[in-house]
Scaffold this active site. Structure first.
Site, PDB file in Angstrom:
ATOM      1  N   LYS A 173       0.848  -1.197   0.000  1.00  0.00           N
ATOM      2  CA  LYS A 173       0.000   0.000   0.000  1.00  0.00           C
ATOM      3  C   LYS A 173       0.885   1.250   0.000  1.00  0.00           C
ATOM      4  O   LYS A 173       1.654   1.465   0.931  1.00  0.00           O
ATOM      5  CB  LYS A 173      -0.889   0.028   1.250  1.00  0.00           C
ATOM      6  CG  LYS A 173      -1.943   1.124   1.180  1.00  0.00           C
ATOM      7  CD  LYS A 173      -2.648   1.340   2.495  1.00  0.00           C
ATOM      8  CE  LYS A 173      -1.986   2.404   3.319  1.00  0.00           C
ATOM      9  NZ  LYS A 173      -1.932   3.734   2.685  1.00  0.00           N
ATOM     10  N   GLY A 226       7.327   5.200   7.814  1.00  0.00           N
ATOM     11  CA  GLY A 226       6.364   6.267   8.079  1.00  0.00           C
ATOM     12  C   GLY A 226       6.641   6.877   9.436  1.00  0.00           C
ATOM     13  O   GLY A 226       7.765   6.799   9.955  1.00  0.00           O
ATOM     14  N   THR A 230       2.667   5.980  14.019  1.00  0.00           N
ATOM     15  CA  THR A 230       2.053   4.902  13.242  1.00  0.00           C
ATOM     16  C   THR A 230       2.834   3.598  13.458  1.00  0.00           C
ATOM     17  O   THR A 230       2.242   2.527  13.590  1.00  0.00           O
ATOM     18  CB  THR A 230       2.031   5.249  11.730  1.00  0.00           C
ATOM     19  OG1 THR A 230       1.629   6.598  11.579  1.00  0.00           O
ATOM     20  CG2 THR A 230       1.099   4.353  10.955  1.00  0.00           C
ATOM     21  N   GLU A 248      10.796   1.654   9.750  1.00  0.00           N
ATOM     22  CA  GLU A 248      11.650   2.808   9.450  1.00  0.00           C
ATOM     23  C   GLU A 248      10.841   4.049   9.776  1.00  0.00           C
ATOM     24  O   GLU A 248       9.881   4.375   9.062  1.00  0.00           O
ATOM     25  CB  GLU A 248      12.035   2.812   7.961  1.00  0.00           C
ATOM     26  CG  GLU A 248      12.836   1.606   7.526  1.00  0.00           C
ATOM     27  CD  GLU A 248      14.201   1.529   8.187  1.00  0.00           C
ATOM     28  OE1 GLU A 248      14.719   2.577   8.612  1.00  0.00           O
ATOM     29  OE2 GLU A 248      14.727   0.413   8.309  1.00  0.00           O
ATOM     30  N   CYS A 282      13.334  11.998   5.516  1.00  0.00           N
ATOM     31  CA  CYS A 282      13.587  11.571   6.897  1.00  0.00           C
ATOM     32  C   CYS A 282      15.046  11.779   7.283  1.00  0.00           C
ATOM     33  O   CYS A 282      15.372  11.810   8.458  1.00  0.00           O
ATOM     34  CB  CYS A 282      13.192  10.115   7.063  1.00  0.00           C
ATOM     35  SG  CYS A 282      13.985   9.069   5.835  1.00  0.00           S
ATOM     36  N   GLU A 384      10.016  16.096  15.564  1.00  0.00           N
ATOM     37  CA  GLU A 384      10.187  16.078  14.110  1.00  0.00           C
ATOM     38  C   GLU A 384       9.209  17.066  13.469  1.00  0.00           C
ATOM     39  O   GLU A 384       8.009  17.005  13.701  1.00  0.00           O
ATOM     40  CB  GLU A 384       9.902  14.668  13.569  1.00  0.00           C
ATOM     41  CG  GLU A 384      10.180  14.565  12.080  1.00  0.00           C
ATOM     42  CD  GLU A 384       9.856  13.195  11.491  1.00  0.00           C
ATOM     43  OE1 GLU A 384       8.761  12.658  11.783  1.00  0.00           O
ATOM     44  OE2 GLU A 384      10.690  12.670  10.743  1.00  0.00           O
TER      45      GLU A 384
HETATM   46  P1  NAD Z   1       2.370   7.977   8.215  1.00  0.00           P
HETATM   47  O1  NAD Z   1       2.861   7.152   9.358  1.00  0.00           O
HETATM   48  O2  NAD Z   1       1.255   8.900   8.442  1.00  0.00           O
HETATM   49  O3  NAD Z   1       1.932   7.049   6.998  1.00  0.00           O
HETATM   50  C1  NAD Z   1       2.795   6.107   6.415  1.00  0.00           C
HETATM   51  C2  NAD Z   1       1.975   4.999   5.795  1.00  0.00           C
HETATM   52  O4  NAD Z   1       1.311   4.286   6.825  1.00  0.00           O
HETATM   53  C3  NAD Z   1       0.885   5.482   4.842  1.00  0.00           C
HETATM   54  O5  NAD Z   1       0.813   4.603   3.743  1.00  0.00           O
HETATM   55  C4  NAD Z   1      -0.359   5.387   5.700  1.00  0.00           C
HETATM   56  O6  NAD Z   1      -1.545   5.226   4.961  1.00  0.00           O
HETATM   57  C5  NAD Z   1      -0.058   4.149   6.515  1.00  0.00           C
HETATM   58  N1  NAD Z   1      -0.829   3.990   7.742  1.00  0.00           N
HETATM   59  C6  NAD Z   1      -1.336   4.954   8.556  1.00  0.00           C
HETATM   60  N2  NAD Z   1      -2.030   4.387   9.565  1.00  0.00           N
HETATM   61  C7  NAD Z   1      -1.935   3.053   9.410  1.00  0.00           C
HETATM   62  C8  NAD Z   1      -2.449   1.936  10.134  1.00  0.00           C
HETATM   63  N3  NAD Z   1      -3.208   2.075  11.230  1.00  0.00           N
HETATM   64  N4  NAD Z   1      -2.155   0.701   9.693  1.00  0.00           N
HETATM   65  C9  NAD Z   1      -1.389   0.533   8.600  1.00  0.00           C
HETATM   66  N5  NAD Z   1      -0.913   1.544   7.855  1.00  0.00           N
HETATM   67  C10 NAD Z   1      -1.173   2.795   8.259  1.00  0.00           C
HETATM   68  O7  NAD Z   1       3.668   8.741   7.669  1.00  0.00           O
HETATM   69  P2  NAD Z   1       3.712   9.832   6.522  1.00  0.00           P
HETATM   70  O8  NAD Z   1       3.151  11.102   7.067  1.00  0.00           O
HETATM   71  O9  NAD Z   1       3.179   9.271   5.266  1.00  0.00           O
HETATM   72  O10 NAD Z   1       5.299   9.974   6.322  1.00  0.00           O
HETATM   73  C11 NAD Z   1       6.099  10.857   7.033  1.00  0.00           C
HETATM   74  C12 NAD Z   1       6.862  10.127   8.124  1.00  0.00           C
HETATM   75  O11 NAD Z   1       7.626   9.077   7.555  1.00  0.00           O
HETATM   76  C13 NAD Z   1       7.861  11.012   8.830  1.00  0.00           C
HETATM   77  O12 NAD Z   1       7.791  10.772  10.212  1.00  0.00           O
HETATM   78  C14 NAD Z   1       9.201  10.543   8.293  1.00  0.00           C
HETATM   79  O13 NAD Z   1      10.292  10.753   9.144  1.00  0.00           O
HETATM   80  C15 NAD Z   1       8.940   9.098   8.079  1.00  0.00           C
HETATM   81  N6  NAD Z   1       9.892   8.528   7.133  1.00  0.00           N
HETATM   82  C16 NAD Z   1      10.872   7.680   7.602  1.00  0.00           C
HETATM   83  C17 NAD Z   1      11.798   7.143   6.719  1.00  0.00           C
HETATM   84  C18 NAD Z   1      12.880   6.202   7.185  1.00  0.00           C
HETATM   85  O14 NAD Z   1      13.502   5.570   6.355  1.00  0.00           O
HETATM   86  N7  NAD Z   1      13.113   6.066   8.474  1.00  0.00           N
HETATM   87  C19 NAD Z   1      11.725   7.465   5.363  1.00  0.00           C
HETATM   88  C20 NAD Z   1      10.725   8.339   4.932  1.00  0.00           C
HETATM   89  C21 NAD Z   1       9.810   8.859   5.827  1.00  0.00           C
END
Ligand code: NAD
Length: 481
Positions: A173, A226, A230, A248, A282, A384
């Site tokens: 997804k 993400g 989450t 991650e 990130c 963050e």
């Molecule tokens: P998010 O956690 O809101 O969403 C990420 C994904 O998780 C989306 O596809 C979302 O639909 C899904 N999701 C949300 N709730 C869920 C649930 N209950 N069950 C399953 N899936 C669910 O994050 P975002 O706002 O899309 O991304 C930004 C964040 O990602 C920032 O905190 C950033 O630091 C982090 N990030 C980390 C890395 C890394 O490699 N460590 C890389 C890129 C981004």
């Protein structure tokens, strides 16, 4: 209006309940496509297709699976321009960035893991005259891959490719905020001849579609990138089901500038590590700690470069800063700018929403923003923000710099600028960061372990780490006669 579709069992299909979500272009604030709002029925269909495809897929020799992945990589390269345009429109990032970073990296992910699986070997432990112990690494089975909006196709394929390479089937997804290139990828997988059900892409929101993936009992592992909140929720849901987890998560990365560094290079790269993708990577270094003796020269040169960052339509070649990904995210970043004022910070650059003319009049643009005068312990320096906002702080000693760098709950990445090799290694080892760059930033070799310490995650991606994650080791012992 374009309606994106799910990719299930090798076909593009509408969501079972016929419901769709709006997809908004960040540069204009307008809805420009619709994406499936998939439910448990769609996820169940994707899992059933993946389970049905699994026996044949895992039985294929790694070379043949690899050949298909390399074919997908070639198709991504062929479609570089349309994919870059789509990524820019969907995410708000400058098209030049999508063209040079996001899409080429998505192609590399498939090429790298398509060939890596052929070099993946397992261990033998020979006990002279007693026993031969060897390890077999079986694919886990059906796995779930869930990715965020900041590097949409780049991070989506970074998970999918190693899973497919080792013989897993995938239910994936993408973020509901940036679904477009994942949809285009499903078309390319069909063209490449990927067998039906091997990869299934189900679109939708986190609490609905994502939740159905993490709860499904037949999904053996979740690879998630993400936010930390989450990630915590996913761990709480999936851990009692004994699913394997790779998380991650967020970061609040330090950028340490020592007085003996190459100042010009440190300033140039720090501009990128602060503001690339509007600070929505990130790995961006949002806390810049500068040795006091060069604080003023660094600040002057840095601010001069910030003034040259053109905020503009992401589809125009000259734009260095595009739009933030959504209105909600823009408001969140603006709230941190307000907080920085409340916490006593001095604004050195930016700080305001940008209103462009013409087609981008309602876009989510923000000036690149720089503060000084904030304590390392304040919220702005601990939480963050994930936008184009950085803080400058002078330090007096190496110990102070290390303490402040390590002073958050996160531990994803850090950057060190110095010409002193002893110091470079000493400081790197003392930092609680999964990734440390010395005199560079975002230099990536796909063989290296990628991931964070502390609240930045659990597990590592990249190279052998990813191949190991998607496999289950089985130890076999043969007694020698
Ligand atoms: P998010 O956690 O809101 O969403 C990420 C994904 O998780 C989306 O596809 C979302 O639909 C899904 N999701 C949300 N709730 C869920 C649930 N209950 N069950 C399953 N899936 C669910 O994050 P975002 O706002 O899309 O991304 C930004 C964040 O990602 C920032 O905190 C950033 O630091 C982090 N990030 C980390 C890395 C890394 O490699 N460590 C890389 C890129 C981004």
């Amino acid at each position: 209006m374009l309606k994106l579709q799910n990719y299930i069992n090798g076909q593009l299909v509408p969501p079972a309940a016929g419901r769709y979500l709006d997809n908004i272009e960040p540069a204009t604030g307008q809805v420009y496509s619709l994406l499936p709002d998939s439910n448990t029925q769609d996820v169940a269909a994707a899992v059933a297709a993946a389970e049905a495809a699994l026996p044949a897929w895992r039985a294929l020799p790694a070379e043949e699976r690899g050949r298909l992945l390399v074919r997908i990589s070639e198709l991504i390269e062929r479609e570089l321009e349309p994919l870059a345009q789509a990524e820019s429109k969907d995410n708000g990032k400058p098209v030049s960035l999508a063209r040079t970073v996001d899409i080429p990296r998505a192609a590399s992910n498939f090429a790298f893991f398509g060939t890596a699986a052929q070099h993946f070997a397992s261990e033998t432990h020979f006990q002279e005259g007693v026993a031969l112990n060897y390890t077999v690494r079986h694919p886990l089975g059906v796995v779930g891959c869930i990715s965020p909006w900041n590097l949409p196709l780049y991070l989506f394929t970074w998970k999918i490719a190693p899973a497919l390479a080792v013989g897993c089937c995938v239910v994936a997804k993408p973020s509901e905020i940036t679904p477009h290139t994942a949809f285009l990828l499903s078309e390319l997988c069909i063209e490449a001849g990927l067998p039906a059900g091997v990869l299934n892409i189900v679109h939708g929101a986190g609490p609905g579609t994502g939740q159905a993936i993490i709860e499904h009992p037949a999904i053996k592992a979740i690879s998630f990138t993400g936010g930390t909140k989450t990630g915590e929720h996913i761990a709480r849901t999936a851990a009692p089901m004994f699913k394997k987890l790779s998380l991650e998560l967020g970061g609040k990365n330090p950028n340490l500038i020592f007085a003996d560094c190459d100042l010009t290079e440190a300033v140039n790269i720090s501009i990128r590590s602060s503001f690339a993708n509007q600070g929505q990577i990130c790995l961006c270094g949002s806390r810049i700690f500068i040795e006091r003796s060069i604080y003023e020269p660094f600040k002057a040169a840095f601010l001069e470069r910030v003034a040259g960052l053109t905020v503009g339509d992401p589809l125009e070649a000259g734009s260095r800063q595009g739009a933030l990904v959504s209105e909600a995210h823009l408001l969140k970043v603006l709230s941190y700018i307000e907080l920085a004022h409340e916490e006593g910070g001095t604004l050195l650059a930016g700080g305001k929403r940008v209103h462009l003319e013409g087609r981008c009049a309602n876009g989510f643009f923000l000036e690149p923003t720089v503060f000084e005068g904030l304590t390392p312990e304040c919220r702005v320096n601990k939480e963050e923000i994930f936008g184009p906002v950085v803080t400058l702080t002078p330090f007096d000693t190496e110990e102070e710099a290390i303490t402040w760098a390590n002073g958050t709950d996160y531990g994803l990445a850090a950057t060190i600028w110095t010409r002193d090799l002893n110091r470079a290694h000493r400081v790197a080892h003392a930092l609680h960061s999964g990734i440390v760059w010395i005199n560079t930033w975002l230099h990536r070799d796909l063989r290296t372990p990628f991931g964070g310490m502390k609240n930045s995650g659990v597990g590592r991606e990249g190279g052998l780490e990813a191949l190991r994650f998607f496999t289950e080791p089985q130890s076999i012992t043969l007694k020698l006669g």
